[in-house]
Design a protein around this motif. Structure first.
Motif, PDB file in Angstrom:
ATOM      1  N   MET A   1       0.772  -1.485  -0.480  1.00 42.21           N
ATOM      2  CA  MET A   1       0.228   0.007   0.096  1.00 42.21           C
ATOM      3  C   MET A   1       1.144   1.313   0.009  1.00 42.21           C
ATOM      4  O   MET A   1       1.813   1.429   0.428  1.00 42.21           O
ATOM      5  CB  MET A   1      -0.795   0.252   1.318  1.00 42.21           C
ATOM      6  CG  MET A   1      -2.072  -1.663   0.907  1.00 42.21           C
ATOM      7  SD  MET A   1      -3.321  -0.630   2.435  1.00 42.21           S
ATOM      8  CE  MET A   1      -2.533  -0.853   4.489  1.00 42.21           C
ATOM      9  N   PRO A   2       0.301   2.072  -0.937  1.00 44.62           N
ATOM     10  CA  PRO A   2       0.919   3.634  -0.813  1.00 44.62           C
ATOM     11  C   PRO A   2       0.438   4.577   0.419  1.00 44.62           C
ATOM     12  O   PRO A   2       0.214   3.913   1.386  1.00 44.62           O
ATOM     13  CB  PRO A   2       0.752   4.366  -2.066  1.00 44.62           C
ATOM     14  CG  PRO A   2      -0.614   3.486  -2.377  1.00 44.62           C
ATOM     15  CD  PRO A   2      -0.345   2.280  -1.724  1.00 44.62           C
ATOM     16  N   GLY A   3       1.361   5.346   0.335  1.00 41.93           N
ATOM     17  CA  GLY A   3       1.440   6.180   1.581  1.00 41.93           C
ATOM     18  C   GLY A   3      -0.218   6.759   1.815  1.00 41.93           C
ATOM     19  O   GLY A   3      -0.795   7.240   0.724  1.00 41.93           O
ATOM     20  N   ALA A   4      -1.183   6.862   3.130  1.00 43.63           N
ATOM     21  CA  ALA A   4      -2.139   7.284   3.246  1.00 43.63           C
ATOM     22  C   ALA A   4      -3.201   8.750   2.845  1.00 43.63           C
ATOM     23  O   ALA A   4      -3.858   9.258   1.459  1.00 43.63           O
ATOM     24  CB  ALA A   4      -2.204   7.356   4.623  1.00 43.63           C
ATOM     25  N   LYS A   5      -1.471   9.765   2.425  1.00 41.03           N
ATOM     26  CA  LYS A   5      -1.670  10.698   1.930  1.00 41.03           C
ATOM     27  C   LYS A   5      -1.808  10.890   0.523  1.00 41.03           C
ATOM     28  O   LYS A   5      -3.038  11.555  -0.046  1.00 41.03           O
ATOM     29  CB  LYS A   5      -0.721  11.684   2.128  1.00 41.03           C
ATOM     30  CG  LYS A   5      -0.604  12.670   1.707  1.00 41.03           C
ATOM     31  CD  LYS A   5       0.003  14.134   1.979  1.00 41.03           C
ATOM     32  CE  LYS A   5       0.582  15.223   1.564  1.00 41.03           C
ATOM     33  NZ  LYS A   5       1.980  16.291   1.639  1.00 41.03           N
ATOM     34  N   GLU A   6      -1.210   9.544   0.097  1.00 37.74           N
ATOM     35  CA  GLU A   6      -1.441  10.220  -1.864  1.00 37.74           C
ATOM     36  C   GLU A   6      -3.059   9.578  -2.452  1.00 37.74           C
ATOM     37  O   GLU A   6      -3.642   9.998  -3.333  1.00 37.74           O
ATOM     38  CB  GLU A   6      -0.599   8.632  -2.660  1.00 37.74           C
ATOM     39  CG  GLU A   6      -0.497   8.663  -3.415  1.00 37.74           C
ATOM     40  CD  GLU A   6       0.742   7.471  -4.407  1.00 37.74           C
ATOM     41  OE1 GLU A   6       0.153   6.623  -5.543  1.00 37.74           O
ATOM     42  OE2 GLU A   6       1.823   7.435  -3.692  1.00 37.74           O
ATOM     43  N   ASP A   7      -3.417   8.389  -1.765  1.00 37.33           N
ATOM     44  CA  ASP A   7      -4.945   7.818  -1.647  1.00 37.33           C
ATOM     45  C   ASP A   7      -5.166   9.065  -1.188  1.00 37.33           C
ATOM     46  O   ASP A   7      -7.114   8.950  -2.015  1.00 37.33           O
ATOM     47  CB  ASP A   7      -4.842   6.699  -0.472  1.00 37.33           C
ATOM     48  CG  ASP A   7      -4.594   5.571  -1.360  1.00 37.33           C
ATOM     49  OD1 ASP A   7      -3.966   5.191  -2.301  1.00 37.33           O
ATOM     50  OD2 ASP A   7      -4.277   4.681  -0.365  1.00 37.33           O
ATOM     51  N   ASN A   8      -5.649   9.966  -0.098  1.00 42.07           N
ATOM     52  CA  ASN A   8      -6.165  10.574   0.360  1.00 42.07           C
ATOM     53  C   ASN A   8      -6.338  11.397  -0.962  1.00 42.07           C
ATOM     54  O   ASN A   8      -7.741  12.215  -1.278  1.00 42.07           O
ATOM     55  CB  ASN A   8      -5.912  11.299   1.223  1.00 42.07           C
ATOM     56  CG  ASN A   8      -6.264  10.078   3.047  1.00 42.07           C
ATOM     57  OD1 ASN A   8      -7.488   9.708   2.752  1.00 42.07           O
ATOM     58  ND2 ASN A   8      -5.766  10.956   3.585  1.00 42.07           N
TER      59      ASN A   8
END
Length: 749
Positions: free
Chosen positions: A230-237
């Motif tokens: 999983m990439p970072g949460a910031k990227e998904d947000n």
């Protein structure tokens, strides 16, 4: 710990592996690919009356056609995961991108591309959220199948996973294989797919924040690698920021195995849901149980099938599997053995096996207590009360409208049909009278969308049907449309809607000067009025309009029949035929008298189309207003040599429309026709021959045969009766010498 279980959406092997894996790891929470809006519906899984196949229907209330189905069978891995969580009181949630966002994203696409670029990402996707299948260049699983020596990715997956018994490492293998495929064949970047996987990761992170330590994630195999790393949460947000949204609602609905197959167009469909159901319940079956089912099916269809047939077919299937290096016989081997042993090499019976067993016509059940739109609840209650169960296979009902329950069934089905909820279709029924109806009923999941859509019209079938009819009648500007609506509304016993339709017809008829249009709608109105006695409804209002229209028709019809082309005359002839039947059905002396006077005016008109004049004469003959010598005289003048052959042939076509029996029983008319044909020269006969063929083609086979025998035998054997005239014979004799002299013929006088 996070466990990613990549699965096939409907596969017994995947379902069994998921169930056993969950029982082994005992997770704290189960996350399943599906619409989060439907989380509240998960409490119904394992309810005694919720029997798969069923589907979650998610729809937009103000636009129900924008909807998605999420089907589940008992052998669906998602269903088994949810059922496990419910049995063990474990938290369970859906984790896909909310359908409220998916529908909004789809609506943002003003026009879909004419030729969408194929994407390998789409293969393991359930279906696109617009309800359409996404095109792909090549099934990515097929690359793995080719490496293993298979020419079909579906067969490879089936033998590797669906037939395989428990294997703890299977999910790691699936994830690794999908990772390689995603790296080797990256598909076109699709925003919706990226958002879906980003939301799945967001849901997993949320579960971790809520202190769940042992998390099981069930998703389509293609998505598994995207959830492992999983990439970072910031990227998904950032990706999910500002997504459009619409309001949606959801409910459970019955589904069918036929709709679970890819033949129905379902994006994640399977080829053989009935077969998968069998191997889910009997994983160790070597083919014996399956062949027993085939034999039982054949016996119900009166086909002889012995135990020896079954034994031999199972042995042959096992031999085929051994030759193909398979550890057990699959559906292909069993089908080949069935065709060879039980069907004697013929393929026609295999279609029966495919429909009844391989695909199957099973339909699921949904508890009435589940939250549903009011109209759907009313329909289900009425179905139960009238003993009209919803079935995936068609079922015929013959209704006797003299019986109270059958009459209520008929009213209910007519109301649904009016609202374009086409659960039932009217069939032709044998016998006379208006007290019988034949209906063929077959339920399909798409009807749920229609029901939700019509729910805006009312909460009950009667209320919704009445408002729907009134709305359509008010918007219609054509007499034929409103008349057809009225004809279908009367048997539905919607009295207010009937009155509105009648008022609308009255207004449109008053404003219409087209007598042909009036002729087209009157038969339908007369047919509608026939339900008056059977349906216990007052048909006086309908008859009042019919009488008014017929009066206007009788006044204007003679003028409308003059100077019309042959094509227009043929169309008008059909209207004459139906209108005459309608007048006979009414059996009102004043109307019949008006109609007969109109026919006399048309038959004797100088400029009337000869085809129509001939038919009007025939109708007068049927009414016994023109018979004997009077009929022969009219026929004689119409077929005389003074009349142009084309005109005479057209008149004859009209007179003989529908039946030539009159020529068989009236030798005078037969001889007139026979002599007229004999008098035609070759060129004229060739010119009128198409008209004569068209005339005689409308006769029944026995009539044509009898007429042919009459020609062969030389006719009727009696001379034509001389038409009476007022010629003074003595005075006529005095002119003979003068005529003979003019012709140069000498006489003895």
């Amino acid at each position: 710990m996070i466990h990613i279980l990549g699965i096939r959406h409907h596969g017994p092997g995947s379902a069994r592996n998921v169930k056993e894996f969950l029982e082994t790891i005992k997770p704290d929470i189960v996350l399943v690919e599906g619409p989060p809006e439907a989380d509240s519906l998960l409490q119904w899984v394992n309810h005694a009356e919720l029997k798969p196949p069923v589907a979650i229907l998610v729809y937009q209330p103000d636009d129900p056609q924008r909807s998605s189905f999420y089907p589940f069978a008992e052998f669906s891995p998602e269903w088994q995961a949810i059922a496990y969580a419910r049995r063990n009181n474990i938290h369970v949630r859906f984790m896909d991108l909310p359908i409220s966002h998916q529908i909004a994203l789809e609506k943002e696409k003003k026009e879909p591309p004419a030729s969408p670029e194929p994407s390998v990402n789409s293969y393991m996707v359930r279906n696109n959220e617009a309800g359409q299948r996404i095109a792909f260049a090549k099934d990515p699983i097929s690359y793995l199948a080719e490496a293993a020596g298979y020419d079909d990715g579906e067969k490879w997956w089936e033998h590797m996973f669906e037939h395989r018994q428990s294997n703890e490492q299977v999910f790691d293998a699936v994830t690794e294989a999908m990772q390689v495929l995603r790296e080797t064949m990256p598909g076109k970047e699709d925003r919706a797919e990226q958002c879906r996987e980003a939301w799945m990761r967001k849901t997993i992170r949320q579960a971790e924040k809520e202190m769940f330590r042992n998390i099981a994630v069930i998703c389509g195999a293609w998505h598994a690698p995207a959830l492992v790393t999983m990439p970072g949460a910031k990227e998904d947000n950032e990706l999910l920021k500002g997504l459009p949204k619409v309001k949606v609602e959801c409910t459970w609905i019955p589904w069918t195995y036929s709709r679970l197959s890819y033949y129905s167009g379902y994006g994640a469909g399977i080829e053989s849901p009935g077969w998968y159901d069998h191997i889910w319940h009997h994983p160790a079956d070597d083919g014996t149980r399956w062949m027993a089912k085939v034999a039982r099916l054949f016996r119900t269809k009166q086909m002889d099938t012995s135990v020896a047939h079954v034994i031999e077919a199972v042995r042959l299937a096992e031999s085929l599997a051994s030759m193909r290096h398979l550890y057990k016989a699959g559906l292909d081997e069993l089908n080949e053995a069935t065709r060879t042993v039980l069907c004697n090499g013929e393929s026609i019976q295999m279609q029966l096996i495919n429909d009844e067993l391989i695909v199957s016509n099973r339909i699921g059940e949904v508890p009435q207590e589940i939250p549903k739109p009011p109209l759907q609840l009313d329909i289900e209650k009425t179905q139960k009360r009238l003993r009209l169960p919803a079935t995936a296979d068609w079922k015929d009902y013959t209704l006797d409208l003299r019986k109270e329950n059958d009459l209520e069934r008929s009213i209910f089905l007519h109301r649904l049909q009016l609202m374009e909820i086409n659960w039932g279709k009217r069939q032709e029924v044998s016998g006379k009278g208006t007290f019988k109806e034949q209906w063929r009923l077959q339920w399909s999941p798409e009807l749920s969308i229609n029901i939700i859509e019509k729910g805006n019209c009312g909460n009950t079938v009667a209320e919704a049907a009445e408002k729907f009819v009134i709305s359509k009648a008010s918007e219609a500007d054509s007499l034929s449309v409103v008349t057809a609506l009225l004809e279908n509304t009367i048997p539905a016993e919607l009295h207010r809607a009937v009155e509105i339709c009648i008022q609308r017809i009255n207004n449109l008829a008053a404003a219409s000067g087209d007598v042909i249009q009036l002729m087209e709608v009157v038969p339908g109105l007369v047919q509608a009025s026939r339900y008056g006695s059977v349906r216990k409804t007052d048909a006086d209002l309908v008859l009042g309009i019919v009488n008014s229209m017929l009066t206007r028709i009788c006044v204007s019809l003679a003028a409308a029949c003059t100077a019309v082309s042959d094509e227009a005359a043929q169309k008008l002839l059909e209207s004459f035929f139906k209108l005459n039947d309608a007048v006979n059905v009414l059996q009102q002396a004043d109307i019949t008298s008006q109609w007969q006077q109109t026919l006399q005016a048309i038959a004797s008109g100088n400029n009337t189309s000869p085809t129509i004049a001939g038919y009007a004469t025939r109708l007068l003959s049927d009414y016994k207003l023109l018979e004997g010598e009077d009929l022969v005289r009219v026929f004689y003048y119409a077929m005389s040599t003074a009349t142009l052959p084309d005109k005479a042939a057209a008149w004859l076509e009209g007179f003989l429309k529908g039946s030539g029996t009159i020529l068989l029983i009236d030798n005078d008319l037969w001889n007139l026709v026979n002599n007229w044909v004999d008098s035609l020269d070759e060129e004229t006969f060739t010119r009128v021959l198409p008209l004569l063929r068209r005339t005689f083609a409308g006769f029944s086979s026995p009539e044509r045969k009898k007429l042919g025998e009459k020609v062969k035998s030389g006719g009727g054997g009696t001379p034509i009766k001389q038409v009476e005239s007022n010629i003074d014979e003595e005075r006529a004799k005095q002119g003979i010498p003068v005529i003979m002299q003019l012709l140069g013929i000498k006489t003895n006088q």
